[in-house]
Design an enzyme around this catalytic site. Structure first.
Site, mmCIF file in Angstrom:
data_model
loop_
_atom_site.group_PDB
_atom_site.id
_atom_site.type_symbol
_atom_site.label_atom_id
_atom_site.label_comp_id
_atom_site.label_asym_id
_atom_site.label_seq_id
_atom_site.Cartn_x
_atom_site.Cartn_y
_atom_site.Cartn_z
ATOM 1 C CE LYS A 78 28.294 44.457 65.062
ATOM 2 N NZ LYS A 78 27.602 45.777 65.011
ATOM 3 C CB SER A 153 26.397 45.997 61.258
ATOM 4 O OG SER A 153 26.702 46.608 62.506
ATOM 5 C CB SER A 177 24.623 48.441 64.005
ATOM 6 O OG SER A 177 24.900 48.622 62.645
HETATM 7 N N1 GLN Z 1 23.623 50.761 58.681
HETATM 8 C C1 GLN Z 1 24.432 51.865 59.095
HETATM 9 C C2 GLN Z 1 25.709 51.834 58.303
HETATM 10 O O1 GLN Z 1 25.795 51.035 57.444
HETATM 11 C C3 GLN Z 1 24.716 51.781 60.550
HETATM 12 C C4 GLN Z 1 25.667 50.709 60.886
HETATM 13 C C5 GLN Z 1 26.008 50.663 62.327
HETATM 14 O O2 GLN Z 1 25.276 51.175 63.181
HETATM 15 N N2 GLN Z 1 27.146 50.062 62.621
HETATM 16 O O3 GLN Z 1 26.612 52.579 58.529
#
Ligand code: GLN
Length: 484
Positions: A78, A153, A177
């Site tokens: 990532k 994400s 995420s």
């Molecule tokens: N979707 C959640 C957010 O927008 C979690 C994102 C994540 O785990 N990085 O914060």
């Protein structure tokens, strides 16, 4: 089967038996990337030349019978983990020229095993989002249906694994995420216990919640990856001085008599029928393997999303203060220093990142701190206690990973709250700091994957993984591949 479709464990044997060369595995991976990347768009940067150079090194180690579990295995990372000399953007325009002068601990550990970095994957900008639609560069598509999001994400990593554009990948999980995109893409995603894996070199979003973990084609590969990245790191003061076991040894252990908690609050009226059916089916399956379902309650679940969006945005507002155009990253022009700062941040950050910085700065400001940040911290403690209480009677908790299968691109972009709610089942786990995995447990009527979440006690990834493995061995879901 093509070489890029294999697992880490499957390739290890072929490589060590000299039946294939890591260069040939790379050929298959990059052919796949050439064929479908224009549609799926998993990657921000593809590091083909470096991967072939690394393959020569890996081959030498294999020929000398000095291979480690990841030697010669193509892995995607990532784009929020620093890779020395390789562009690391966090999918943000503000870092679109950032080449880190140092290596994150996780990638250093993979490097120590002579893995092959295939490239850096797309994500929501600074990991803020659930769909990759917040990427500053492009949206990744779900390999099962390219009209749908891959989740986020870590959507690029999940899509790359599901589409066989790599063998395995690393993602990060602050509120879901890793697990939500794994669920949407029909693969395995593991968020380890907070402190299990070093965050050194992971670009910080919300430091008290962020954890790195694997996205893989099956549970065995997740255990192999976790073995490499887990363990104390003096470079991360929040990494726990806890011995990491060999996680692959948990696989195959009995689950007879295992007490699996079903939290009442995660199965509510009006939940998606396909998800409900798949998860109930999975619970029945675990029961048939000898597990004992027990209804439990996590009474503060309803406050998790609200508390998370105070705490995560507060930490983000502080962490992202460093992007000012001075030391690194994008810099906009301005007539004086203040105007340069303002222009840099106005042009460099996308809308969701700005929204979060504003929310977090507000929550932390004098006069509001007690009402928001402090309250949210107190709620966080209650949520952690919910888990402690549940784990006094059960060994592992079983829930859906996400309230639905993958949604359509554009469906939730105009309504941030709807987007935030797609993490309703994953966020509490980060607030409590416990480990959880998502594994495939069925398909929606529209043919999209559905994920099952298994949650464990602090530092008890082994119970989570042995349960996941037992379930996986008795089902075929993980073997289905998207027909791209
Ligand atoms: N979707 C959640 C957010 O927008 C979690 C994102 C994540 O785990 N990085 O914060």
């Amino acid at each position: 089967m093509k070489l890029n479709e294999l697992t880490i464990a499957g390739l290890r044997k072929l490589l060590d038996d000299r039946e294939v060369k890591s260069r040939e595995v790379l050929d298959a991976v990059y052919k796949r990337i050439d064929d479908i990347e224009g549609t799926v768009k998993s990657y921000i940067t593809v590091t083909k030349d470096a991967a072939y150079r690394a393959a020569e090194d890996a081959e030498k180690a294999i020929r000398a019978n000095k291979a480690s579990p990841l030697t010669g295995i193509p892995v995607a990372i990532k784009d929020n983990m620093c890779t020395k000399g390789i562009l690391t953007t966090c999918a943000s325009k503000i870092l679109d020229n950032f080449v880190p002068p140092y290596e994150s601990t996780v990638t250093a550990r993979l490097g120590g095993q002579k893995y092959l970095l295939t490239g850096k994957t797309n994500m929501d900008e600074f990991a803020m989002g659930s769909s990759t639609e917040n990427s500053g560069f492009h949206t990744t598509r779900n390999p099962w249906n390219t009209e749908c999001v891959p989740g986020g994400s870590s959507g690029g990593s999940a899509a790359a694994v599901a589409a066989d554009e790599c063998i395995a990948a690393l993602g990060s999980d602050t509120g879901g995420s890793i697990r939500q995109p794994a669920s949407f893409c029909g693969i395995v995603g593991l968020k380890p216990t907070y402190g299990r894996v070093s965050r050194y070199g992971l670009v910080a979003f919300a430091s008290s919640l962020d954890q790195i973990g694997p996205l893989t084609k099956n549970v065995t590969d997740a255990a192999i990856m976790l073995n490499v990245i887990a363990g104390h790191d003096p470079l991360d003061s929040t990494s726990a001085p806890v011995e990491a076991p060999d996680f692959t040894r948990a696989l195959g252990r009995e689950i007879k008599g295992l007490r699996i908690g079903i939290p009442r609050e995660y199965f509510v009226e009006g939940m998606d029928k396909d998800v409900e059916e798949a998860v109930h089916g999975a619970i029945k399956r675990l029961e048939s393997l000898g597990a004992v379902p027990v209804e439990v309650s996590l009474p503060h679940t309803g406050y998790a999303v609200a508390a998370y969006y105070i705490l995560a945005t507060s930490e983000a507002s502080s962490n992202l203060a460093r992007y000012d155009g001075v030391k690194y990253g994008f810099r906009a022009a301005g007539k004086d220093l203040l105007e340069m700062y303002m222009n840099t941040r106005a042009q460099g950050f996308g809308a969701e990142v700005k929204r979060r910085i504003m929310l977090g700065t507000y929550a932390l400001s004098a006069g509001y701190y007690d009402a928001y940040y402090k309250k949210a911290q107190q709620v966080r403690t209650l949520i952690k206690q919910d888990f402690d209480n549940a784990f006094s009677t059960v060994d592992v908790l079983v829930t859906p990973t996400a309230p639905s299968a993958a949604f359509r691109i554009g469906e939730k972009t105009t309504d941030p709250l709807q987007m935030y709610l797609s993490d309703i089942f994953t966020i509490s786990i980060n607030l409590a700091g416990v480990p959880a995995i998502s594994i495939p447990c069925g398909f929606s009527k529209a043919g999209l994957p559905i994920g099952l979440q298994l949650i464990g006690k602090h530092f008890d990834e082994e119970t989570v993984m042995k349960t996941a493995y037992a379930y996986e061995q008795s089902t075929e879901w993980h073997a289905r591949r998207p027909g791209l």
